[in-house]
Design a protein around this motif. Structure first.
Motif, short mmCIF file in Angstrom:
data_model
loop_
_atom_site.label_atom_id
_atom_site.label_comp_id
_atom_site.label_asym_id
_atom_site.label_seq_id
_atom_site.Cartn_x
_atom_site.Cartn_y
_atom_site.Cartn_z
N LYS A 104 0.71 -1.11 -0.06
CA LYS A 104 0.08 -0.05 0.18
C LYS A 104 0.85 1.35 -0.05
CE LYS A 104 -3.72 -2.37 2.45
NZ LYS A 104 -4.59 -2.31 3.69
N PHE A 105 2.15 0.89 0.06
CA PHE A 105 3.03 2.01 -0.01
C PHE A 105 3.42 2.58 -1.34
CE2 PHE A 105 7.26 4.05 1.44
CZ PHE A 105 6.85 4.36 2.53
N MET A 106 3.35 1.76 -2.42
CA MET A 106 3.82 1.97 -3.49
C MET A 106 3.11 3.09 -4.51
SD MET A 106 6.41 -0.06 -3.86
CE MET A 106 6.63 0.20 -1.81
N GLY A 107 3.56 3.51 -5.65
CA GLY A 107 2.85 4.48 -6.48
C GLY A 107 3.29 5.80 -6.48
N LYS A 108 2.59 6.78 -6.92
CA LYS A 108 2.93 8.09 -6.76
C LYS A 108 2.67 9.06 -5.57
CE LYS A 108 2.28 12.13 -10.03
NZ LYS A 108 1.25 12.37 -11.28
N TRP A 109 3.39 9.78 -5.22
CA TRP A 109 3.40 10.53 -4.26
C TRP A 109 3.56 12.02 -4.23
CZ3 TRP A 109 1.07 8.61 0.33
CH2 TRP A 109 0.87 7.34 0.32
N TYR A 110 2.95 13.11 -3.92
CA TYR A 110 3.13 14.34 -3.93
C TYR A 110 3.89 14.68 -2.51
CZ TYR A 110 0.03 14.56 -7.92
OH TYR A 110 -0.48 14.15 -9.10
N THR A 111 5.03 15.60 -2.84
CA THR A 111 5.71 16.07 -1.49
C THR A 111 4.95 17.46 -0.99
OG1 THR A 111 7.90 15.35 -2.05
CG2 THR A 111 7.65 17.09 -0.24
N VAL A 112 4.32 17.37 0.06
CA VAL A 112 3.41 18.69 0.54
C VAL A 112 4.00 19.09 1.82
CG1 VAL A 112 1.30 17.88 -0.57
CG2 VAL A 112 1.91 16.87 1.85
N VAL A 113 4.95 18.33 2.49
CA VAL A 113 5.59 19.22 3.46
C VAL A 113 7.08 18.57 3.49
CG1 VAL A 113 6.02 19.47 6.20
CG2 VAL A 113 3.78 19.06 5.04
N ASP A 114 7.91 19.78 3.79
CA ASP A 114 9.38 19.30 3.71
C ASP A 114 10.54 20.08 4.51
OD1 ASP A 114 11.61 17.83 2.80
OD2 ASP A 114 11.47 18.53 0.31
N SER A 115 11.55 19.59 4.73
CA SER A 115 12.56 20.31 5.47
C SER A 115 13.45 21.12 4.40
CB SER A 115 13.69 19.42 6.26
OG SER A 115 12.81 18.65 7.48
N LYS A 116 12.87 22.37 4.20
CA LYS A 116 13.89 23.27 3.23
C LYS A 116 15.17 23.36 3.34
CE LYS A 116 11.72 24.10 0.12
NZ LYS A 116 11.92 23.53 -1.09
N GLU A 117 15.66 23.58 4.50
CA GLU A 117 17.02 23.86 4.82
C GLU A 117 17.91 22.74 4.25
OE1 GLU A 117 18.65 26.33 6.19
OE2 GLU A 117 16.88 27.44 5.86
N VAL A 118 17.38 21.31 4.15
CA VAL A 118 18.07 20.18 3.54
C VAL A 118 17.59 20.26 2.10
CG1 VAL A 118 18.51 17.69 3.73
CG2 VAL A 118 17.94 19.17 5.71
N GLY A 131 -5.28 7.80 6.19
CA GLY A 131 -6.12 8.36 4.98
C GLY A 131 -6.38 7.16 4.19
N LEU A 132 -6.60 6.06 4.49
CA LEU A 132 -6.98 4.79 3.63
C LEU A 132 -8.01 5.32 2.56
CD1 LEU A 132 -6.57 1.48 5.73
CD2 LEU A 132 -4.95 2.65 4.07
N ASN A 133 -7.58 4.80 1.38
CA ASN A 133 -8.76 5.29 0.19
C ASN A 133 -9.61 3.96 -0.09
OD1 ASN A 133 -7.24 3.42 -1.47
ND2 ASN A 133 -6.53 5.06 -2.85
N ASP A 134 -10.56 3.92 -0.92
CA ASP A 134 -11.59 2.90 -1.26
C ASP A 134 -10.73 1.60 -1.56
OD1 ASP A 134 -13.48 4.53 -0.68
OD2 ASP A 134 -13.99 4.96 -2.58
N ARG A 163 -0.87 11.46 -1.72
CA ARG A 163 -1.52 10.77 -3.14
C ARG A 163 -2.35 11.80 -3.76
NH1 ARG A 163 0.08 5.75 -4.05
NH2 ARG A 163 0.22 4.22 -2.26
N ASP A 164 -3.10 12.70 -2.88
CA ASP A 164 -3.88 13.67 -3.88
C ASP A 164 -4.03 15.27 -2.97
OD1 ASP A 164 -6.60 15.16 -3.90
OD2 ASP A 164 -7.11 13.23 -5.16
N MET A 165 -3.27 16.07 -3.54
CA MET A 165 -3.05 17.40 -2.96
C MET A 165 -4.17 17.98 -2.50
SD MET A 165 -0.07 18.96 -5.24
CE MET A 165 -1.14 18.68 -6.82
N GLU A 166 -5.33 17.92 -3.12
CA GLU A 166 -6.79 18.65 -2.90
C GLU A 166 -7.11 17.89 -1.91
OE1 GLU A 166 -9.34 18.71 -6.26
OE2 GLU A 166 -8.18 20.29 -7.16
#
Length: 255
Positions: free
Chosen positions: A92-106, A177-180, A202-205
């Motif tokens: 359930k970990f596989m697939g496409k992901w968007y980065t929405v939070v990050d450590s910007k100093e790194v 946040g499990l989906n269907d 997986r879904d930014m919105e």
């Protein structure tokens, strides 16, 4: 500085080489239940990219290691990281992901997208690839890494990003946040020092409307938002509307 913080810093090897090593067989715990927590941290340390930089007096730290009950300290630190995690279902970990939070100093890049693809899976082990596309100085940059699971415990899932500034791997400290289809919809990735930290979705919105507050409260309450190791820098929450405008990869479902 807490004892557990210092001891976990010790676990990161400081030797003279510059290549990313795969997980070493001598440190991998036996897959299955009841893996000693110290073995999990040892496996983590063995998976770091070595460096010749010495930030601490190693002799003094070695003496400190011998002065305390390591298992007890490691257990306390492990529980502080993974208290909200159940056993991993790595498929359930596989697939496409968007980065929405990050450590910007790194990570100086913006609007990153990760892809995780399974290579090999058994009941207690898995190997998968990690590929990231991100936006830096008007160009798309790519980082390639790998991941591994060596048991069902959450601390047994390690992910290297291939990013030049990520010396050590990440592991998931929260998923939700499990989906269907039963897939995880967001995950928080971090390290024993709680820095750097990333949040993927997986879904930014849906992240903005359903999980952003939940994630913010978690990282703030549990010391990921601005940990001691981050030198007074805080996590950066991505402006997803801006990312849609500047990163064409967001519109390309085939990338």
């Amino acid at each position: 500085m807490t004892i557990s913080f210092v001891i976990l810093l010790l676990l990161i090897p400081l030797v003279d080489t510059s290549t990313v090593r795969p997980f070493t067989s001598s440190a991998i715990p036996i897959p299955g239940r009841n893996v000693p927590i110290m073995r999990l941290f040892e496996n983590y340390a063995a998976s770091c990219r070595p460096t010749n930089k010495r930030d601490f007096n190693m002799d003094q730290l070695a003496n400190l290691l011998q002065s305390f009950q390591m298992d007890e300290v490691a257990t306390k630190q492990y529980n502080s990281l993974f208290f909200s995690m159940a056993d991993m279902q790595i498929e359930k970990f596989m697939g496409k992901w968007y980065t929405v939070v990050d450590s910007k100093e790194v990570h100086k890049e913006d609007c990153g997208i990760f892809y995780f693809d399974m290579v090999l899976q058994t009941p207690y082990t898995a190997t998968f690839t990690s590929k990231q596309y991100a936006f830096l100085n008007n160009d798309v940059v790519t980082n390639e890494g790998y991941g591994s699971m060596v048991g069902p415990e959450p601390g047994a899932v390690l992910i290297t990003t291939g990013h030049e500034r990520d010396q050590c791997p990440f592991f998931p400290v929260r998923i939700g946040g499990l989906n269907d289809e039963g897939e995880y919809q967001y995950m928080i990735l971090s390290t024993p020092l709680k820095y750097p930290t990333m949040v993927l979705t997986r879904d930014m919105e849906q992240f903005e409307t359903k999980w952003k507050r939940e994630v913010y409260d978690f990282v703030e309450k549990n010391g990921f938002m601005s940990p001691m190791a981050a030198l007074n820098t805080r996590l950066h929450f991505t402006d997803t509307d801006v990312c849609r405008k500047v990163n064409k990869l967001y519109e390309n479902g085939n990338v």
